[in-house]
Design a protein around this motif. Structure first.
Motif, short mmCIF file in Angstrom:
data_model
loop_
_atom_site.label_atom_id
_atom_site.label_comp_id
_atom_site.label_asym_id
_atom_site.label_seq_id
_atom_site.Cartn_x
_atom_site.Cartn_y
_atom_site.Cartn_z
N GLY A 24 46.33 41.26 59.41
CA GLY A 24 45.39 42.10 58.66
C GLY A 24 43.96 41.66 58.95
O GLY A 24 43.07 42.49 59.14
N GLY A 25 43.75 40.35 59.00
CA GLY A 25 42.42 39.81 59.28
C GLY A 25 41.95 40.19 60.68
O GLY A 25 40.82 40.65 60.87
N PHE A 26 42.84 40.03 61.67
CA PHE A 26 42.46 40.37 63.05
C PHE A 26 42.15 41.87 63.18
O PHE A 26 41.16 42.26 63.81
CB PHE A 26 43.56 39.98 64.03
N LEU A 27 42.99 42.68 62.57
CA LEU A 27 42.77 44.13 62.66
C LEU A 27 41.43 44.48 62.00
O LEU A 27 40.68 45.33 62.51
CB LEU A 27 43.92 44.89 62.01
N ILE A 84 45.40 43.13 53.10
CA ILE A 84 44.13 43.31 52.39
C ILE A 84 43.44 41.95 52.21
O ILE A 84 42.24 41.80 52.48
CB ILE A 84 44.36 43.98 51.02
N ALA A 85 44.22 40.96 51.79
CA ALA A 85 43.66 39.62 51.62
C ALA A 85 43.12 39.09 52.94
O ALA A 85 42.02 38.52 52.99
CB ALA A 85 44.72 38.67 51.06
N GLY A 86 43.88 39.33 54.03
CA GLY A 86 43.42 38.89 55.35
C GLY A 86 42.13 39.59 55.76
O GLY A 86 41.21 38.97 56.30
N GLY A 87 42.06 40.89 55.48
CA GLY A 87 40.86 41.67 55.80
C GLY A 87 39.64 41.13 55.05
O GLY A 87 38.54 41.02 55.61
N LEU A 88 39.84 40.77 53.80
CA LEU A 88 38.75 40.22 53.00
C LEU A 88 38.31 38.86 53.56
O LEU A 88 37.11 38.56 53.58
CB LEU A 88 39.19 40.06 51.54
N THR A 89 39.27 38.06 54.01
CA THR A 89 38.92 36.76 54.60
C THR A 89 38.07 36.97 55.86
O THR A 89 37.09 36.26 56.08
CB THR A 89 40.20 35.98 54.98
N ALA A 90 38.48 37.96 56.65
CA ALA A 90 37.72 38.26 57.87
C ALA A 90 36.29 38.66 57.54
O ALA A 90 35.34 38.26 58.22
CB ALA A 90 38.42 39.37 58.65
N ILE A 91 36.13 39.44 56.48
CA ILE A 91 34.79 39.84 56.05
C ILE A 91 34.01 38.62 55.57
O ILE A 91 32.85 38.42 55.89
CB ILE A 91 34.89 40.90 54.93
#
Lengths: 249, 430
Positions: free
Chosen positions: B83-86, B243-250
């Motif tokens: 999720g974070g990478f995407l 979603i959690a991974g996406g937030l970490t990426a942000i």
């Protein structure tokens, strides 16, 4: 009229051991049918075969005319057959109410829905309450099933089995381990709840069997040696010799 | 016809205010999330709150598997990391093409990524529960983590892939450069995700997940395929982990292979279990505590992971219900008004237990600093790691604390039994 359950020449082996040999059984619609036989005769295996828990090595099983041998248990359940278990088999960490409600959900068409609030389904609520009322557990609806007394768990077991509204009900030793008074209560319950449905019951208590069943099949070493009305079974010399002995006189 | 529980049990079940109380909890949570950075406005606490928020979503998503469906996963970070990478790739693409997609939408893309991967591998994984599922999850975790180092174009190798969150179009004048704006973005997703995941537990699927957890065999005889149930649960868990991974990426403006690894999977298992899997709010408590400890302990001691291990073993052995389990155990006593009779015994037990804990800390630090390092500073008292007096103090605290604590906890158990009996008589305990 097609039979509710039709078992044709079913065999079941575990490795080299043949548990079920040439099993033939016919249960008419609306009939209360008891399967009796000595320990290890294959009664529970017969239940497991009909309900899809295990698959027959050969032969064919039909439910309301449709071939069900080879189908998974939930597929057979969706076609109108529901069974209970000899060893209490409930959802221990969920409340009595939730146990019954889970058993109502598929039948009321809610399936895997993840967009509906389960507490806001009037039909589900009403049916669950009705079942709990039927099995006399309304006053225990908030108790986790694992904390019920043994007799209560047996009643819940029956409640879960009938909750989906299946037209063929199979009960595996529903009164096992119950006191005399509890057994009487359970038999009255079974009689009332399976009214108008087909019932197949495995039972050791002969007073229950002869009081409840329209027809009886006697299973010995994985083979049905006799099938008939209680009177016919009482008078059958083969049955007397193989299993009942003096018990029925 | 009516569902009529006994009056006493009904009284125990009835929440004060009913629906109002239910919405009240979420409104209160929203208010807390808004007010929090106004009270603690330092940069450090904003960073902490952001990380805690992400950890909450991650742990709640993990509990869809562990607590709700009974699936023990050792590779939940895969969905989180993917999720974070995407999300990083999406942010870069959006910035490069000047697409009119604002940053707050990005976590949703992360969620879709996590869900898509779950959709892909989940059917095979969820065929069986128990050990089989646990082992496959471990295998997939290792597979994806090692792939991330090999497939450089997608994962950026060791260094990972960077992005610039301010390069997306601003929303309502917010560029999401300052940490406070990122915090509010995370807070928004925490609230939305938590509500969604709570709602999921109240659906037919959510209830059947519990049934599969308790007894998958019986589920087959009430019309459900437990495999499908597990698969759906796995996809939802993957979605919210994404979603959690996406937030970490942000938050960090980078995604690297560490996001996907076993450490991250262990961390979420840890948070969820410490918080307690049997209650919805358990993982929230666990995520707050574990993230806070992680941030706090790393600056105090070099062997902070050892403490995590000790805490984890302690919880597994003495409080398998986690923090939430401990708290909820007291609810019937509070309702029956008998909690007061237990508290004195708790206070007595606290003293030797604390001494025991200090002894453990002293032992760990002594071992860690024996061959060099600063002196140990415990409650303002300096200890030298190589001094026999320190060893003796540690031994006395550990052994003495343990022996006395054992007696006092027995007293707690007795006081508990008395209080519970009263609560049962008053109808607050089944």
């Amino acid at each position: 009229m097609t039979a509710a359950i039709q078992v044709n020449a079913v065999e079941k082996s575990f490795g080299n051991v043949q548990i079920i040999r040439d099993l033939n059984l016919s249960v008419a619609k609306g009939e209360r049918h008891a399967i009796i036989g000595p320990n290890g005769a294959g009664k529970s295996t017969t239940f497991n075969l009909i309900s899809g828990y295990i698959k027959p090595t050969s032969g064919e099983i039909r439910l309301n005319g449709e071939v069900t041998s080879g189908l998974r248990p939930f597929e057979i359940n969706r076609r109108g057959l529901s069974r209970s278990f000899q060893v209490t088999n409930v959802f221990a960490r969920m409340t009595v109410w939730e146990n019954v409600r889970c058993a109502v959900l598929w039948a009321t068409g809610h399936r895997y829905a993840f967009w509906k609030n389960v507490d806001n389904l009037p039909e589900v609520k009403q049916r669950t309450a009705q079942i709990l009322d039927d099995i006399h557990l309304s006053h225990r609806s908030d108790v986790p099933a694992g904390l019920l007394t043994y007799a209560e768990q047996r009643e819940l077991e029956i409640g879960i089995t009938i909750a989906g509204g299946a037209n063929v009900i199979m009960l595996d030793e529903p009164t096992a381990g119950m006191s005399h008074a509890e057994t009487e209560r359970a038999v009255a319950l079974i009689r009332r709840l399976t009214e108008g449905r087909t019932l197949v019951i495995v039972e050791h208590d002969m007073s229950v069997v002869f009081g409840l069943a329209d027809r009886i099949s006697v299973l010995v070493y994985g083979h049905i040696i006799a099938s008939g009305t209680p009177e016919e079974i009482r008078g059958n010399p083969k049955v007397k010799e193989a299993y009942l002995g003096e018990e029925v006189d | 016809m009516t569902n009529a529980p006994t009056p006493s049990l009904a009284a125990a079940k009835q929440e004060p205010g009913g629906a109002l109380g239910f919405y009240g909890v979420w409104l209160l949570a929203a208010a807390a999330l808004i007010v929090l950075p106004l009270i603690f406005s330092s940069g450090g606490s904003l960073t902490s709150f952001s990380l805690i928020g992400i950890a909450i979503i991650f742990a709640l998503s993990y509990n869809i598997l562990l607590g709700q469906t009974g699936l023990l996963s050792f590779g939940h970070a895969v969905q989180y990391g993917l999720g974070g990478f995407l999300a990083v790739h999406a942010m870069n693409a959006v910035a490069n093409h000047n697409w009119p997609i604002p940053l707050p939408v990005i976590p949703l893309i992360g969620g879709i990524g996590g869900m898509a991967f779950a959709l892909l591998v989940g059917w095979v994984m969820t065929k069986r529960a128990g050990t089989v599922f646990a082992m496959i999850s471990l295998g997939i975790g290792e597979l994806v983590a090692s792939s991330s180092l090999i497939l450089r174009s997608v994962f950026g190798g060791e260094s990972g892939i960077t992005t610039d969150r301010t390069s997306l179009m601003p929303m309502f004048g917010w560029t999401f450069g300052p940490q406070i704006q990122v915090y509010y973005l995370i807070a928004f997703w925490v609230l939305v995700s938590a509500i969604a995941m709570y709602a999921l537990t109240r659906t037919p699927l959510g209830r059947i997940c519990n049934a599969v957890r308790d007894n998958p065999e019986r589920v087959e005889f009430i019309g459900y395929d437990p495999h499908v149930v597990r698969y759906l649960a796995y996809m939802f868990a993957g979605f919210f982990a994404g979603i959690a991974g996406g937030l970490t990426a942000i938050n960090f403006e980078i995604a690297n292979s560490a996001y996907l690894g076993a450490m991250q999977s262990g961390f979420v298992l840890f948070s969820t279990f410490i918080g307690g899997t049997a209650y919805f709010f358990g993982p929230i408590l666990g995520a707050i505590l574990v993230t806070y400890l992680q941030l706090g302990l790393t600056s105090v001691t070099s062997v902070w992971q050892l403490y995590f291990g000790v805490i984890f073993i302690g919880i597994v052995m003495f409080a398998p219900g986690g923090i939430a389990g401990i708290l909820m155990k007291h609810r019937p006593l509070i309702r029956a008004g008998t909690l007061g009779t237990v508290i004195p015994s708790y206070l007595v037990a606290a003293i030797p237990t604390l001494a025991f804990a200090l002894g453990i800390i002293l032992t760990i630090e002594t071992v860690a600093r024996f061959s060099g390092g600063d002196p140990i500073n415990l409650l303002g008292i300096p200890f030298v790691a190589t001094a026999p007096t320190t060893w003796a103090a540690a031994a006395v605290l550990v052994v003495g604390g343990f022996l006395v604590a054992r007696i006092t906890w027995r007293r707690v158990a007795e006081a508990w039994d008395r209080a519970a009996t009263v609560a049962r008589d008053r109808g607050y305990l089944a």
